[in-house]
Write a protein that holds these residues in place. Structure first.
Motif, PDB file in Angstrom:
ATOM      1  N   ARG A 123      61.567  16.107  65.340  1.00  0.00           N
ATOM      2  CA  ARG A 123      60.959  14.384  66.941  1.00  0.00           C
ATOM      3  C   ARG A 123      59.733  14.285  65.629  1.00  0.00           C
ATOM      4  NH1 ARG A 123      64.380  10.588  67.352  1.00  0.00           N
ATOM      5  NH2 ARG A 123      63.107  10.191  68.978  1.00  0.00           N
ATOM      6  N   ARG A 124      59.451  14.734  65.244  1.00  0.00           N
ATOM      7  CA  ARG A 124      57.746  14.975  64.955  1.00  0.00           C
ATOM      8  C   ARG A 124      58.225  13.468  64.069  1.00  0.00           C
ATOM      9  NH1 ARG A 124      54.512  15.539  60.518  1.00  0.00           N
ATOM     10  NH2 ARG A 124      55.970  17.035  59.649  1.00  0.00           N
ATOM     11  N   VAL A 125      56.318  12.372  63.879  1.00  0.00           N
ATOM     12  CA  VAL A 125      57.506  10.832  63.843  1.00  0.00           C
ATOM     13  C   VAL A 125      56.652  11.072  61.947  1.00  0.00           C
ATOM     14  CG1 VAL A 125      55.094  10.104  64.000  1.00  0.00           C
ATOM     15  CG2 VAL A 125      56.203   8.967  63.737  1.00  0.00           C
ATOM     16  N   VAL A 126      56.578  10.931  60.643  1.00  0.00           N
ATOM     17  CA  VAL A 126      57.263  11.277  59.018  1.00  0.00           C
ATOM     18  C   VAL A 126      56.094   9.857  58.629  1.00  0.00           C
ATOM     19  CG1 VAL A 126      57.412  13.578  59.314  1.00  0.00           C
ATOM     20  CG2 VAL A 126      59.347  11.725  58.237  1.00  0.00           C
ATOM     21  N   ALA A 127      56.785   8.822  59.236  1.00  0.00           N
ATOM     22  CA  ALA A 127      56.493   7.326  58.483  1.00  0.00           C
ATOM     23  C   ALA A 127      57.243   6.610  58.989  1.00  0.00           C
ATOM     24  CB  ALA A 127      57.597   7.775  57.333  1.00  0.00           C
ATOM     25  N   ALA A 128      57.479   5.412  58.769  1.00  0.00           N
ATOM     26  CA  ALA A 128      57.003   4.161  59.561  1.00  0.00           C
ATOM     27  C   ALA A 128      57.276   2.918  58.720  1.00  0.00           C
ATOM     28  CB  ALA A 128      56.144   3.778  60.610  1.00  0.00           C
ATOM     29  N   LEU A 129      58.902   2.310  59.247  1.00  0.00           N
ATOM     30  CA  LEU A 129      59.390   1.169  58.086  1.00  0.00           C
ATOM     31  C   LEU A 129      59.231  -0.210  58.530  1.00  0.00           C
ATOM     32  CD1 LEU A 129      63.339   2.454  57.740  1.00  0.00           C
ATOM     33  CD2 LEU A 129      60.687   2.688  56.176  1.00  0.00           C
ATOM     34  N   SER A 130      58.745  -0.641  58.514  1.00  0.00           N
ATOM     35  CA  SER A 130      58.517  -2.381  59.208  1.00  0.00           C
ATOM     36  C   SER A 130      58.993  -3.849  58.092  1.00  0.00           C
ATOM     37  CB  SER A 130      56.723  -2.363  58.928  1.00  0.00           C
ATOM     38  OG  SER A 130      56.661  -2.776  58.195  1.00  0.00           O
ATOM     39  N   VAL A 131      59.375  -4.608  58.549  1.00  0.00           N
ATOM     40  CA  VAL A 131      59.370  -6.455  58.160  1.00  0.00           C
ATOM     41  C   VAL A 131      59.029  -6.868  58.522  1.00  0.00           C
ATOM     42  CG1 VAL A 131      61.410  -8.340  58.425  1.00  0.00           C
ATOM     43  CG2 VAL A 131      62.636  -5.267  58.923  1.00  0.00           C
ATOM     44  N   ALA A 132      58.407  -7.989  57.550  1.00  0.00           N
ATOM     45  CA  ALA A 132      56.831  -8.380  57.718  1.00  0.00           C
ATOM     46  C   ALA A 132      57.576 -10.003  57.206  1.00  0.00           C
ATOM     47  CB  ALA A 132      55.712  -8.056  56.571  1.00  0.00           C
ATOM     48  N   GLY A 133      56.776 -10.904  57.577  1.00  0.00           N
ATOM     49  CA  GLY A 133      57.793 -11.963  56.881  1.00  0.00           C
ATOM     50  C   GLY A 133      56.027 -13.387  57.436  1.00  0.00           C
ATOM     51  N   GLN A 134      56.601 -14.036  57.037  1.00  0.00           N
ATOM     52  CA  GLN A 134      55.408 -15.963  57.597  1.00  0.00           C
ATOM     53  C   GLN A 134      55.767 -15.962  59.184  1.00  0.00           C
ATOM     54  OE1 GLN A 134      55.395 -19.439  54.988  1.00  0.00           O
ATOM     55  NE2 GLN A 134      54.732 -20.433  56.927  1.00  0.00           N
ATOM     56  N   THR A 135      54.636 -16.134  59.893  1.00  0.00           N
ATOM     57  CA  THR A 135      54.250 -16.395  61.015  1.00  0.00           C
ATOM     58  C   THR A 135      55.430 -17.974  61.547  1.00  0.00           C
ATOM     59  OG1 THR A 135      53.469 -15.127  62.693  1.00  0.00           O
ATOM     60  CG2 THR A 135      53.495 -16.763  63.419  1.00  0.00           C
TER      61      THR A 135
END
Length: 263
Positions: free
Chosen positions: A223-235
């Motif tokens: 359970r060690r954090v190795v990465a992150a995923l994200s979703v991005a867009g115009q506010t």
């Protein structure tokens, strides 16, 4: 030669060495957008604020070491510099990127928004992969680039689950990129605590005005954090509620795959 004379000579050599390094770096930075196409000595000298003869001499040294190479009558950055740049990040980043790319693709297919894969590198977050959505959105992130971790959704979620990295982040002044960037250690630590409670991180214009995103952690063995995923867009245009659901789902699936592979 007296001791003082020897010390003075040694100090003089050191000053010369440092000056040479400064000149070399100034020239490398001076390539700018023409790093791959090439640029003439006179223009490089002007940009680096060096005499043409000095620029020519230093470029010759860099060429002998493979850091720059000839491009017609000018120079461009060489293969050795590219190799050095690749060596900045651990090889495990590359292997992990390859393992997680299918999940990043899944996240893109579910949202059709711009999606990121990110990892920590010191106080910064780096972006080994990014897929662009159908809707154009201005963002400071780029593949292979880096940003201060405390002002991005992916960076904050990585810090939230990495106590050592979080301690390093709050030990130095927090750089401000927009009026919404967190700039105090107390505010950042409070934000990281909230992220651990809800399991995701939001960025509301903290890295770039008008950009919103939601990010979730990917865990490896133990359970060690190795990465992150994200979703991005115009506010105002991105549906963060939907993005929240999808990024949680895909990140959880990615974490399960990594856990099974390590079993």
């Amino acid at each position: 030669m007296t001791t003082s004379a020897a010390e003075a000579l040694r100090d003089g050599v050191l000053r010369d060495d440092r000056a040479a390094v400064d000149k070399a770096i100034s020239l490398l930075v001076a390539f700018g957008d023409q790093a791959s196409t090439g640029i003439g000595v006179s223009e490089l000298a002007r940009r680096a604020q060096l005499s043409k003869s000095t620029a020519h001499r230093v470029l010759g040294m860099l060429e002998r070491n493979g850091v720059v190479e000839r491009a017609g009558t000018g120079y461009r950055l060489g293969a050795r510099l590219h190799e050095l740049g690749q060596a900045v990040y651990p090889r495990r980043h590359e292997a992990l990127r390859d393992r997680l790319l299918p999940h990043l693709t899944d996240l893109y297919e579910l949202t059709r928004q711009t999606v990121h894969l990110a990892m920590l590198h010191g106080p910064d977050v780096v972006f080994p992969a990014k897929l662009y959505g159908h809707h154009s959105v201005l963002a400071p992130s780029r593949i292979g680039g880096r940003l201060p971790a405390h002002c991005t959704g992916v960076g904050k979620v990585l810090l939230a689950y990495d106590a050592e990295a979080a301690a390093q982040a709050v030990a130095v002044p927090l750089r401000q990129l927009t009026g919404s960037t967190i700039t105090t250690s107390d505010d950042l630590l409070a934000e990281l605590a909230r992220i651990r409670e809800v399991g995701v991180s939001f960025d509301h214009g903290e890295s770039w005005s008008g950009l919103s995103c939601v990010a979730a952690p990917v865990f490896g063995p133990g359970r060690r954090v190795v990465a992150a995923l994200s979703v991005a867009g115009q506010t105002g245009r991105i549906d963060l509620d939907r993005a929240n659901v999808e990024v949680r789902r895909v990140s959880a699936a990615a974490s399960q795959v990594l856990a099974k592979a390590a079993a």
